[in-house]
Design an enzyme around this catalytic site. Structure first.
Site, PDB file in Angstrom:
ATOM      1  CB  SER A   1      32.269  38.015  63.623  1.00 34.50           C
ATOM      2  OG  SER A   1      31.501  37.996  62.294  1.00 34.50           O
TER       3      SER A   1
ATOM      4  CB  SER B   1      43.862  39.106  67.573  1.00 36.19           C
ATOM      5  OG  SER B   1      43.207  40.374  67.145  1.00 36.19           O
TER       6      SER B   1
ATOM      7  N   GLY C   1      35.911  42.805  62.392  1.00 35.23           N
ATOM      8  CA  GLY C   1      34.734  42.192  61.714  1.00 35.23           C
ATOM      9  C   GLY C   1      33.537  42.994  62.252  1.00 35.23           C
ATOM     10  CG  HIS C   2      33.430  45.760  65.269  1.00 34.05           C
ATOM     11  ND1 HIS C   2      34.501  44.605  65.400  1.00 34.05           N
ATOM     12  CD2 HIS C   2      34.373  46.865  65.833  1.00 34.05           C
ATOM     13  CE1 HIS C   2      35.295  44.953  66.316  1.00 34.05           C
ATOM     14  NE2 HIS C   2      35.418  46.415  66.417  1.00 34.05           N
TER      15      HIS C   2
ATOM     16  CG  ASN D   1      39.388  29.869  65.627  1.00 33.12           C
ATOM     17  OD1 ASN D   1      40.211  28.673  66.050  1.00 33.12           O
ATOM     18  ND2 ASN D   1      39.600  30.891  66.255  1.00 33.12           N
TER      19      ASN D   1
ATOM     20  CG  ASP E   1      39.405  24.959  71.569  1.00 31.45           C
ATOM     21  OD1 ASP E   1      39.146  25.699  70.437  1.00 31.45           O
ATOM     22  OD2 ASP E   1      39.366  25.676  72.622  1.00 31.45           O
TER      23      ASP E   1
ATOM     24  CB  SER F   1      39.892  71.770 -12.191  1.00 29.25           C
ATOM     25  OG  SER F   1      39.375  73.062 -11.643  1.00 29.25           O
TER      26      SER F   1
ATOM     27  CB  SER G   1      46.808  65.422  -5.170  1.00 30.51           C
ATOM     28  OG  SER G   1      45.464  65.291  -4.926  1.00 30.51           O
TER      29      SER G   1
END
Lengths: 603, 299
Positions: free
Chosen positions: A18, A24, A95-96, A147, A150, A443, A515
């Site tokens: 998102s 990035s 992600g939008h 993510n 921290d 025949s 035949s």
């Protein structure tokens, strides 16, 4: 930069998250820490970052100036890097919600996927959407990167909380075993380096995921799929068929079938990469020369072994991208392999709920970014395998007729053959198999009567059919042949030759010839498309049906070499079908042959 | 059967794209710019149609300030390979006035490259053009599609691009639009050299290192030749150097290097610290300069 191994493969990885999940920054950090960023790019980013010269990692990836102004990624961007363990293409997708099509785009080419989740926000709608698309597009290797660790003091409990939410959702959409990695892109923890802030995490880093996780490749079947992309003409003697092999492999001398005509031919030569090769395999761009000079054009398919589905009617999941909503009264173009045809959406079976990605909704139309299951009817039949078997043979794009824009992508999940064939389907059915139905018998046994009734029946269904009749044949083609053994053999040879030629064009040939010689019939049976149909009748019955009085004349010696009287008839020992016309009516005989043709998938 | 290497895959993908373009556009042309990427494109084209011939024309937009060695290489190479080449130059007053010193300005790029390119496409009625641009080269090129639609002014609209799914390229265009096609989209500079080494492809001799007389101007070292004369204060040095990319002589800088063979070049490229276009003055005009040029119609 690190050295590259020329034999290593490349892997395409889609990275999605998102807005503000720090995607990035993660990619920038990954490139920077693995030594993939050029010095002048670092300089440029330092300049653009301004103020205190700190590196803003997101600027390595956010290319367009309008993105920089808004500080968001607006389009799919591709990054290339390599390490000693591999060669990677990153498809960086935003992600939008309004750019969901880019996720579908990026994921369509991916071997692996990374989904970013902000540990403070947990599982969002957007994450669900991304995971749903990955499941739909069958991406074999997925990592969920949690993510901004921290910002929660690298607390393991926060990581586990988000992980549990994701696991629960993945189970519901049957997405198996994604990997979970706690990360801080800002500090770089667990991107490339295992640093000290999260000693509780013993698993893989993001770079480990890129380099070390095995991907099981899509199964390659033995069923050749070579969609013809282009006919290359050198001069009048040279006609090459170019395309990329989407499944299986091809060898010189292989017998292959051409769809939709159903004609069979042999691979005479294979050119790969500008030189002759004995064979070629999946994903190679090849050019083949064929033994027979047959009419093949772009959009046709060469196949071997099991045939694909040939159908106008199927179910597919589509993701709608168009700005205008999908209208089931409008015609669109569908591009599947190298074949483009028109289609209508016959029905929207359901649309996936946009909030939870679990519920199915009944809707009359599809809006931009909707994903749904639809029933499609194409103008020309397409030749496909299910997406779950082969991605290239089971995927398509939808193109708007007016704007030429790509308005949807789709994956085929189910063939829906219909009972009453429509015109095009009929055409394909009769073109896919030529056949010779060889009616042999005394025949007046009923050969001509049955075959001419069958002829009318097939013709009325729009099937290509031709009749070769012994009596007419002798009048028109085999002039001067008498009824000696020698000439009879020659006559059947000519008839067999003509029947073969016709059947090569997808025609069903009804050949009615006495035949009388078993050996000659057995020789013809070596052709897989040849079916011996014994029209059986006793001499007594034949005599009764003999309006012209041939039997009488033969018995009186007025006609020589009359089969069954003064010339032998060798009964078939193992015919493909026997019609006992002593017992069966004409209708019943025709019905038996029709069932036989359906059983053999000839009609 | 042997597994395909990544170079095999890139080659196969490139051939597939070239054939897809050829199958869909009658008025197709290939933008030939003489450099290493063009050499690879030519090589892929030959393979795509072998044993047949390359069925479309090549077009070179000549600024008049290209390296002499490039023009010689172009003429030899085109002749040897039996390619039908069109050379097009902007002969207008505006273009005529431009001097070598202007070669890095946006005005020069427009009149010497972008405008003649658009004019040539219109003159010969080409509605589709294959180019050698690679996504790795530059930030805005990273967002380029393989089949990229241009409006009637040849302009690129990065926000309004078609999604490109699997390898199903949407080749449809309206009457006024045109298509740009990039078969080398997924190739990196190292891939290009690896492939040139593997396939023994001929390239312009300027890529190899020899002693050249160069001087510094606008942050790059350029060669002393008929277009570039040092003025006072510009100190000429003699050094072993080569070109990493090739453009107009006045705006293309050398890199100092000892690489005299293809293998040495490849080794150097794999270990390089600066991006490829760092030797090209034209990309530096502003942070988003390439994007602006592409919107105008540049490749």
């Amino acid at each position: 930069m690190k050295k590259k191994d020329n034999n290593s493969n490349y892997t395409t990885i889609v990275v999605a998250g998102s807005v503000d999940d720090g995607k990035s920054t993660l990619i920038g950090r990954l490139l920077f820490d693995s030594g993939q960023v050029y010095e002048d790019q670092v300089e440029a980013v330092k300049m653009a970052g301004g103020i205190n010269g700190e590196i803003d990692f997101s600027l390595f990836t956010d290319g367009l100036s309008s993105e920089r102004e808004q500080k968001i990624t607006i389009d799919v961007a591709y990054r290339y890097f390599f390490t000693k363990n591999g060669h990677f293409i990153i498809a960086d997708v935003p992600g939008h919600e309004q750019y969901t099509r880019n996720m579908f785009t990026g994921a369509s080419k991916a071997d692996r996927a990374i989904i970013l989740v902000d540990v403070r926000k947990g599982l969002s709608e957007q994450t669900k959407r991304h995971l749903f698309i990955l499941a739909l597009l069958r991406i074999p290797s997925i990592a969920i990167v949690i993510n901004k660790m921290d910002l929660v003091n690298y607390n393991e409990k926060e990581f586990i909380k988000v992980k549990r939410q994701c696991v629960s959702f993945c189970k519901k959409i049957r997405l198996n075993g994604p990997l979970f990695i706690p990360v801080s892109s800002i500090s770089g923890d667990m991107v490339v380096r295992k640093k000290g802030n999260m000693p509780w995490y013993k698993g893989k880093t993001v770079l480990d995921f890129f380099e070390k996780m095995k991907i099981s490749p899509e199964n390659n079947t033995k069923n050749l799929r070579l969609p013809i992309q282009l006919v290359v003409r050198g001069n009048q003697y040279f006609r090459g068929y170019a395309g990329t092999i989407e499944a299986g492999e091809v060898l010189t001398g292989d017998k292959v079938m051409v769809l939709p005509s159903g004609e069979k031919t042999v691979i005479e030569k294979i050119f790969v990469s500008g030189s002759i090769s004995p064979s070629a395999t999946k994903k190679q761009s090849v050019l083949v020369l064929l033994k027979d000079n047959i009419d093949i054009s772009r959009g046709d398919l060469l196949c071997k072994n099991k045939k694909p589905f040939i159908s106008n009617d199927f179910l597919a999941y589509i993701c709608w991208f168009g700005r205008e909503k999908m209208n089931n009264k409008s015609r669109y173009f569908l591009k599947h392999t190298t074949h483009t045809t028109s289609f209508f959406v016959k029905n929207i079976e359901y649309v996936i709920n946009k909030n939870n990605f679990l519920a199915r909704q009944n809707k009359e139309s599809m809006n931009s970014n909707d994903i749904g299951l639809v029933r499609i009817r194409t103008q020309e039949p397409i030749y496909f395998d299910y997406f779950s078997e082969n991605k290239s043979m089971g995927s398509f794009i939808v193109i708007d007729e007016l704007t030429n824009n790509t308005v949807a992508g789709g994956v085929i999940t189910k063939n829906c053959p219909r009972k009453e064939p429509i015109l095009n389907e009929k055409r394909v059915l009769n073109e896919k198999h030529g056949a010779i139905l060889w009616f042999t018998g005394l025949s007046c046994s009923g050969k001509t009567t049955i075959s001419s009734r069958l002829f009318k029946n097939l013709k009325s269904k729009g099937i290509k059919v031709e009749s070769l009749d012994g009596d007419i044949f002798r009048k028109e083609l085999s002039l001067g042949f008498d009824y000696s053994k020698n000439d009879r053999v020659k006559n059947i040879k000519v008839a067999s030759y003509v029947a073969n030629k016709l059947s090569n064009h997808g025609i069903i040939v009804l050949a009615s010839f006495i035949s009388p010689y078993r050996k000659q019939r057995n020789d013809m049976k070596k052709n897989k498309n040849f079916f011996e149909i014994y029209v059986k009748a006793s001499i007594g019955t034949c005599k009764k049906r003999d309006v012209k009085g041939f039997y009488k004349k033969a018995q009186l010696g007025e006609i020589n070499n009359f089969t069954g009287i003064s010339h032998p008839y060798e009964e078939p020992l193992n015919p493909d079908l026997t019609l006992d016309t002593d017992q069966l009516s004409i209708e019943e005989s025709v019905k038996q042959i029709t069932n036989f043709l359906i059983f053999k998938k000839i009609i | 059967m042997n597994k395909l290497t990544y170079l095999d895959k890139l080659e196969s993908e490139g051939i597939n794209i070239i054939r897809e373009a050829s199958a869909n556009y009658k008025n197709l042309v290939l933008l030939y710019s003489i450099g290493k990427d063009s050499s690879v494109l030519l090589h892929l084209c030959k393979k795509a149609f072998f044993p047949g011939k390359v069925p479309f024309k090549f077009l070179h937009i000549d600024t008049g300030y290209k390296f002499e060695e490039m023009i010689k290489f172009r003429d030899d190479c085109i002749k040897k390979n039996g390619i039908d080449l069109i050379v097009y130059k902007n002969l207008s007053k505006e273009a005529g006035k431009l001097k070598p010193e202007d070669a890095s300005s946006d005005y020069y790029i427009y009149h010497k490259k972008t405008k003649p390119l658009l004019d040539a496409l219109r003159k010969y009625n080409f509605n589709a053009a294959i180019g050698g641009a690679r996504r790795e080269e530059e930030k805005s090129r990273a967002k380029e599609r393989v089949f990229s639609v241009r409006d009637e002014f040849g302009s690129w609209d990065p926000k309004n691009q078609r999604p490109e799914l699997w390898e199903l390229y949407n080749t449809n265009i309206g009457e006024k639009n045109s298509m740009r096609i990039f078969p080398l989209s997924n190739w990196t500079e190292a891939d290009i050299w690896s492939y040139i080494v593997k396939e023994k492809i001929e390239v312009v001799p300027l890529y190899f290192s020899v002693n050249r007389s160069v001087f510094k101007r606008n942050g790059i070292y350029i060669r002393v030749d008929k277009f570039n004369k040092p003025v006072s204060g510009e100190k000429v040095i003699r050094a072993k150097c080569r070109y990493r990319t090739l453009g107009c002589s006045p705006s293309t800088g050398v890199v100092f290097s000892t690489a005299t063979s293809l293998e040495e070049i490849l080794e150097e490229v794999k270990n390089v610290k600066k991006s490829e276009r760092s030797t090209r003055a034209i990309d530096y005009t502003s942070d988003s300069s390439m994007e602006k040029k592409k919107k105008q119609g540049y490749f």
